[in-house]
Every structure is written in structure tokens, then in C-alpha cells.
Design a protein around this motif. Structure first.
Motif, PDB file in Angstrom:
ATOM      1  N   ASN A   1      -1.469   2.504   2.423  1.00  0.00           N
ATOM      2  CA  ASN A   1      -2.808   2.149   2.894  1.00  0.00           C
ATOM      3  C   ASN A   1      -3.046   2.763   4.267  1.00  0.00           C
TER       4      ASN A   1
ATOM      5  N   GLU B   1      -6.732   6.237   0.487  1.00  0.00           N
ATOM      6  CA  GLU B   1      -8.051   5.738   0.875  1.00  0.00           C
ATOM      7  C   GLU B   1      -8.870   6.846   1.543  1.00  0.00           C
TER       8      GLU B   1
ATOM      9  N   THR C   1      -7.081  -6.293   4.740  1.00  0.00           N
ATOM     10  CA  THR C   1      -6.271  -6.901   3.680  1.00  0.00           C
ATOM     11  C   THR C   1      -6.699  -6.425   2.299  1.00  0.00           C
ATOM     12  N   ARG C   2      -7.841  -5.758   2.221  1.00  0.00           N
ATOM     13  CA  ARG C   2      -8.345  -5.256   0.939  1.00  0.00           C
ATOM     14  C   ARG C   2      -8.491  -3.748   1.003  1.00  0.00           C
ATOM     15  N   LEU C   3      -7.868  -3.065   0.072  1.00  0.00           N
ATOM     16  CA  LEU C   3      -7.969  -1.615   0.025  1.00  0.00           C
ATOM     17  C   LEU C   3      -9.406  -1.161  -0.197  1.00  0.00           C
TER      18      LEU C   3
ATOM     19  N   GLN D   1      -4.035   1.932  -7.406  1.00  0.00           N
ATOM     20  CA  GLN D   1      -4.763   1.016  -6.526  1.00  0.00           C
ATOM     21  C   GLN D   1      -4.258  -0.413  -6.704  1.00  0.00           C
ATOM     22  N   SER D   2      -4.045  -0.827  -7.932  1.00  0.00           N
ATOM     23  CA  SER D   2      -3.559  -2.181  -8.200  1.00  0.00           C
ATOM     24  C   SER D   2      -2.162  -2.394  -7.628  1.00  0.00           C
TER      25      SER D   2
ATOM     26  N   GLN E   1      -2.345  -2.426  -3.796  1.00  0.00           N
ATOM     27  CA  GLN E   1      -2.953  -3.660  -3.297  1.00  0.00           C
ATOM     28  C   GLN E   1      -1.943  -4.799  -3.290  1.00  0.00           C
TER      29      GLN E   1
ATOM     30  N   ASP F   1      -0.902  -6.878  -0.019  1.00  0.00           N
ATOM     31  CA  ASP F   1      -0.930  -8.356   0.031  1.00  0.00           C
ATOM     32  C   ASP F   1       0.363  -8.882   0.630  1.00  0.00           C
TER      33      ASP F   1
END
Length: 242
Positions: A63, A152, A161-163, A228-229, A232, A236
């Protein structure tokens, strides 16, 4: 040779075969590790060790929350099982970082490959350079190198906290490498910067390696969604620890 979009063909021909001095690379990574002193955590350290020892190319996805991220990731790599890959690790970096000659020498030593971003040069102008860059990444992986990407594409100035939505570039690299017969392993890396106190050192969590061989029939877009999943989930983890 200057790193300019108008010379993209020559630029990528150079970086197709460029090899940094491995001794200097390890020294530079070690200096960064000593200066930055990141706190490094692992979702499955033993599996990361096995992935590194397998000698299979790694696709490292991280990230992007600060301009410091590439240096922090390099420092964390030195303090992790990834250390043996130093000297065979290529890192995608925006082209403007290659403008200053002294800075370019450092980035070249760290394994940088320039990226002409659409946000800087426009979609149409950067499209062909992007295809050339994908080709270089795949060929380097065919030769056994690993690739690190900040998919990104730009620093997250919102909720870290969120991509942000990932660009499909990383999916195209994975897709083309798999089609070329490369056995690619994905390693997600989450970066966070605790706000204060003794824990103010940056934190990096390396996720559980994912063998992408089972995804070779997926499209670049589907691979991007999967990455992405996975990334993420690691973000987290590092954000909870921070």
C-alpha cells in the motif's frame, strides 16, 4: 540517457538488462534498515521463508500512504526473510524520481524501474510506455527477478486503513508473467505509521504468500481484484497493530 517519455523505448531497453551492483545494493538496504528501524511483522513467516528459498519470482504488492514508503519497504525487506532477494529485486518508481543524477544512481542501486504514470503524462501518451514497462517486468521475472509494486499508484490522502482502487497494471504484470510460464508468488506488504511514542517507528506486515499458478486463467482485472482483496487483509492487520 535521460528518463523521459519521448525516449521510453530506449529507457526500457536499458532497464531490461540493467543490473545493479549487488554488494552496494545490500549495503544500501542495510543502511536504510539501520536508519529507519521498521517494526516488521509476518502473517506466516515460515511460509515466506519457504517462498524465498523456492527461488520463484515474487510479486510484492504494498500500500502507498507516504513518500517514504519505498525506503521503508526496502528497510523492512532487509530485516525479513526477503533479504536474500536483494540484488534481484526490481521496484517500480515514478519517472520523476530519476531526474536528478545522484538520486537516480541511488534508485538504480535499489533496483528501480521507471513508470510513466497516466496521471502525470495522460492516458494515451503513457499507454505505450506502460506496455513496454509490463514487458520489462515480465522478462525480468522470467530471468528470476522479483518485482515490487505500489499498485495504488499515488499516496492515499484519505482513509489510510482502506486501499484506494488499484490500477490494473499489477494485474497485467501477473497475467503476462503467468502466460509466459513464470510461477509467480504474490506477497502483500502492509505499511503503517503509528502516530507517536515508542511505537512511532514505521510498521510493515508481510502477508501469507499466495501461489498465483491457480489463477493463470483469470483476466488481468480479476487478478487485480484478487490482489486488492489480499493486500487489504494485510493492511487491516498492520493498521490494527499500529
Amino acid at each position: 540517457m535521460d528518463v523521459e517519455l519521448t525516449q521510453s523505448e530506449a529507457v526500457y531497453a536499458h532497464y531490461l538488462d540493467h543490473q545493479q551492483d549487488r554488494v552496494r545494493a545490500k549495503l544500501m538496504y542495510g543502511v536504510l534498515a539501520a536508519r529507519i528501524r521498521p517494526v516488521v511483522r509476518f502473517t506466516a513467516r515460515d511460509r515466506l521463508v519457504r517462498a524465498v528459498r523456492s527461488r520463484k519470482p515474487l510479486l510484492i504488492a504494498a500500500n502507498h500512504v507516504s513518500e517514504r514508503d519505498p525506503l521503508v519497504l526496502a528497510a523492512a525487506g532487509f530485516r525479513s526473510p526477503l533479504r536474500p532477494r536483494i540484488g534481484h529485486m526490481r521496484v517500480l518508481a515514478k519517472d520523476e524520481l530519476f531526474e536528478d543524477p545522484e538520486q537516480r544512481r541511488k534508485i538504480d542501486t535499489l533496483g528501480g524501474i521507471p513508470v510513466f504514470r497516466q496521471k502525470d503524462h495522460g492516458v494515451r501518451a503513457a499507454a505505450e510506455a506502460g506496455r513496454q514497462m509490463f514487458g520489462v517486468c515480465v522478462e525480468r521475472m522470467v530471468r528470476g527477478d522479483s518485482i515490487a509494486v505500489f499498485p495504488e499508484g499515488t499516496c492515499n490522502e484519505g482513509d489510510v486503513t482502506r486501499l484506494q482502487k488499484l490500477g490494473t497494471g499489477i494485474g497485467h504484470i501477473a497475467y503476462r508473467a503467468l502466460k509466459a510460464g513464470v510461477d509467480v508468488t504474490l506477497v502483500s506488504a502492509g505499511i503503517a505509521y503509528p502516530p507517536h511514542g515508542d511505537r512511532a517507528r514505521p510498521m510493515v506486515t508481510f502477508g501469507n504468500p499466495v501461489d498465483l499458478a491457480g489463477f493463470k486463467d483469470e483476466t488481468p482485472a480479476a487478478l487485480t481484484r484478487m490482489i486488492q482483496s489480499d493486500l487489504q487483509g494485510v493492511v487491516d492487520e498492520v493498521c490494527r497493530a499500529a
